[in-house]
Scaffold this motif. Sequence first.
Motif, PDB file in Angstrom:
ATOM      1  N   TYR A 142       0.825  -1.304   0.163  1.00  0.00           N
ATOM      2  CA  TYR A 142      -0.132  -0.051   0.046  1.00  0.00           C
ATOM      3  C   TYR A 142       0.922   1.293   0.023  1.00  0.00           C
ATOM      4  O   TYR A 142       0.461   2.326  -0.613  1.00  0.00           O
ATOM      5  CB  TYR A 142      -0.979   0.173   1.395  1.00  0.00           C
ATOM      6  CG  TYR A 142      -1.894  -1.027   1.450  1.00  0.00           C
ATOM      7  CD1 TYR A 142      -2.456  -1.796   0.435  1.00  0.00           C
ATOM      8  CD2 TYR A 142      -1.979  -1.454   2.781  1.00  0.00           C
ATOM      9  CE1 TYR A 142      -3.528  -2.832   0.450  1.00  0.00           C
ATOM     10  CE2 TYR A 142      -2.848  -2.718   2.906  1.00  0.00           C
ATOM     11  CZ  TYR A 142      -3.407  -3.349   1.847  1.00  0.00           C
ATOM     12  OH  TYR A 142      -4.520  -4.261   2.228  1.00  0.00           O
ATOM     13  N   LYS A 255      -6.639   2.237  -6.818  1.00  0.00           N
ATOM     14  CA  LYS A 255      -7.827   2.563  -5.734  1.00  0.00           C
ATOM     15  C   LYS A 255      -9.113   2.349  -6.358  1.00  0.00           C
ATOM     16  O   LYS A 255      -9.221   2.396  -7.567  1.00  0.00           O
ATOM     17  CB  LYS A 255      -7.987   4.239  -5.507  1.00  0.00           C
ATOM     18  CG  LYS A 255      -8.736   4.526  -4.581  1.00  0.00           C
ATOM     19  CD  LYS A 255      -8.671   6.028  -4.365  1.00  0.00           C
ATOM     20  CE  LYS A 255      -7.492   6.348  -3.756  1.00  0.00           C
ATOM     21  NZ  LYS A 255      -7.334   7.890  -3.262  1.00  0.00           N
ATOM     22  N   GLU A 295     -13.150   3.665   0.073  1.00  0.00           N
ATOM     23  CA  GLU A 295     -12.138   4.041  -1.088  1.00  0.00           C
ATOM     24  C   GLU A 295     -11.184   2.434  -0.698  1.00  0.00           C
ATOM     25  O   GLU A 295     -10.822   2.317   0.529  1.00  0.00           O
ATOM     26  CB  GLU A 295     -11.322   5.002  -0.471  1.00  0.00           C
ATOM     27  CG  GLU A 295     -11.931   6.304  -0.956  1.00  0.00           C
ATOM     28  CD  GLU A 295     -11.130   7.305  -0.289  1.00  0.00           C
ATOM     29  OE1 GLU A 295     -10.677   8.318  -1.136  1.00  0.00           O
ATOM     30  OE2 GLU A 295     -11.026   7.406   1.072  1.00  0.00           O
ATOM     31  N   TYR A 297      -7.942   0.536  -1.094  1.00  0.00           N
ATOM     32  CA  TYR A 297      -6.480   0.598  -1.528  1.00  0.00           C
ATOM     33  C   TYR A 297      -6.089  -0.738  -2.012  1.00  0.00           C
ATOM     34  O   TYR A 297      -6.056  -1.582  -0.850  1.00  0.00           O
ATOM     35  CB  TYR A 297      -5.732   1.046  -0.432  1.00  0.00           C
ATOM     36  CG  TYR A 297      -6.079   2.808  -0.340  1.00  0.00           C
ATOM     37  CD1 TYR A 297      -5.420   3.775  -0.882  1.00  0.00           C
ATOM     38  CD2 TYR A 297      -7.158   3.060   0.466  1.00  0.00           C
ATOM     39  CE1 TYR A 297      -5.684   4.969  -0.862  1.00  0.00           C
ATOM     40  CE2 TYR A 297      -7.889   4.360   0.683  1.00  0.00           C
ATOM     41  CZ  TYR A 297      -6.897   5.499   0.043  1.00  0.00           C
ATOM     42  OH  TYR A 297      -7.265   6.618   0.297  1.00  0.00           O
ATOM     43  N   THR A 339     -12.410   2.527 -10.826  1.00  0.00           N
ATOM     44  CA  THR A 339     -11.256   2.368 -10.554  1.00  0.00           C
ATOM     45  C   THR A 339     -10.262   3.060 -11.022  1.00  0.00           C
ATOM     46  O   THR A 339     -10.393   3.885 -12.172  1.00  0.00           O
ATOM     47  CB  THR A 339     -10.863   0.716 -10.709  1.00  0.00           C
ATOM     48  OG1 THR A 339     -10.539   0.901 -12.212  1.00  0.00           O
ATOM     49  CG2 THR A 339     -12.108  -0.165 -10.473  1.00  0.00           C
TER      50      THR A 339
END
Length: 412
Positions: A142, A255, A295, A297, A339
Motif C-alpha cells: 500500500y 484505488k 475507498e 486501496y 477504479t
Amino acid sequence: MDMDVAIIGAGAAGIGAARRLKGSKLKVMMLEAAPRIGGRAWTLDIAGIPVDMGCAWLHSASRNVWTGLAEKAGVKIDRRESAWRTQHRDLGFTKAEQEAARQSFEDFTQRLIDTPPASDIAADALKPGDEWNNSIRTKVGYISGGVLEDMSAQDYAAYETAATDENWRLPGGYGTLITSHLPTETSLRLSTPVNAISLRGNGVTLETLSGTLRARAVILTVSTAILARGAIKLPASMQLWQEAAAQLPLGRDEKVVLEVVGNSPFEPETHVMGNPHDLLSASYNIRSMGLPLIECYLGNDSAAIVSEQGPAAAFAHVIDGLANLFGTDVRRCLRPLITSSWTRTTHIQGSYSYARPGQASARQRLALPFEDRIFFAGEATSPLDYTTAHGAHDSGSRAAEETLTALAKLAA
C-alpha cells in the motif's frame, strides 16, 4: 526561441516549477501528454462528490507545502486522525492479533532504520518465521507498491525517518487543490506528448506530434517509467540519467471506489483490512469525511488485479473482501463507482517510485542537471519525500531554481 523554459509534465512537480518561475518575466510553456493537468493528482467529480483517484492525503501535513497553500487559499482541511491503524469492531482481526501485527511492522521498520541489512534488500529485514510477514508485505504494498525483495532498505528507511504521523485530508480534493495552483500566465498545451529532446546551439529542441519547439531550457518532470523505457528520446550522452530512472521503478498501487447505498453497517470514519495474512487483501477506508464512499486501496499483488484482469474483477474482489467481514448481505449496499488504472496509463505507467537495492543514490543522480539546459524534477528525485505530492512540488521548485541560476549565468 519559442520560449525561455519548457516544462514537460503538468503534475505536482511541473506546477511547483511553474510557481517558482512565476514573476520571473521568462516565457514559460507547459507541455502535457494527457488531456488534463494534475498527473497523479486527479480529483473526479462523481455526482457532486469529489473523489481523489491519485494522491489523497496531506502526508507529513504540518511541513507539507500544500497545507500552507490550502490555508492561504481558504481551502478546508480535515485534520482528524486517520483510522488506518484500526480494525472496525475487530472484524476478522482480534485486538491481540492487531497488536501483534502492528508490533511486527514497527519492529521491521525500526530494523531497517537501526540495523539495515548489509544486502540493502528490504526483505532481508523480515524476521524469519514471523507469522505477520505477509501482513508487512501487504502494508508495504500500500505504501510503496513494490516487492520487498526489489526494494532498497536504505531508501525505504530514509522516507520513514523523515515522515511524520500527520495525515490530513481535503474535502474538496487534493487534485483540485494542486491543479488550482498552476499560474494563469503559464502557457499550457494539453495532449502534447514530447517524443524527443536534443541540444541545439544555445538551446533545446523539443519534438512533438504538433511540431518542433525551441526553448532555452527544459524542466523534465515525467515519471521514471517513461524515462526508463525511452518514451522520450534523450541525447545519447544522457544514458546515465536513463539508467538512474530504471533503478527507480514505479510500484503498483490502485484505488477502487464503491458507493454505499441504502441502510448499511458502514459507519463514517472507520477502517478495515481484509485477511491480514493474504497478500491480495485490500485496505478499506470507509465513509471518510462522512461521504457515502468506500475507498479500497490495493497494493502490488492486489493492484495487479486491476491491470491484469480489469475493473470488473477488481470490483468483485473488493466486494468479496467486505462481504467476508461484514456478511454477505452488504452486497446490496455496495455499488461499483470507478477504479484507477495508473499502471496502464500510457503517459505514467505506475504509482510511486521506489529504489532498487543498492540504488538509493539514484534519486540524487536523476536530479542532476544536464549541460545546464535540461533539469529534472518529480517525486522520484526527492531524497526524503518521494511518493508524495509535496515531494514532487518541492522538486519542481528546486529544478526551477536551478534553471533560473543557469539562465542568469548565460545572460551575464
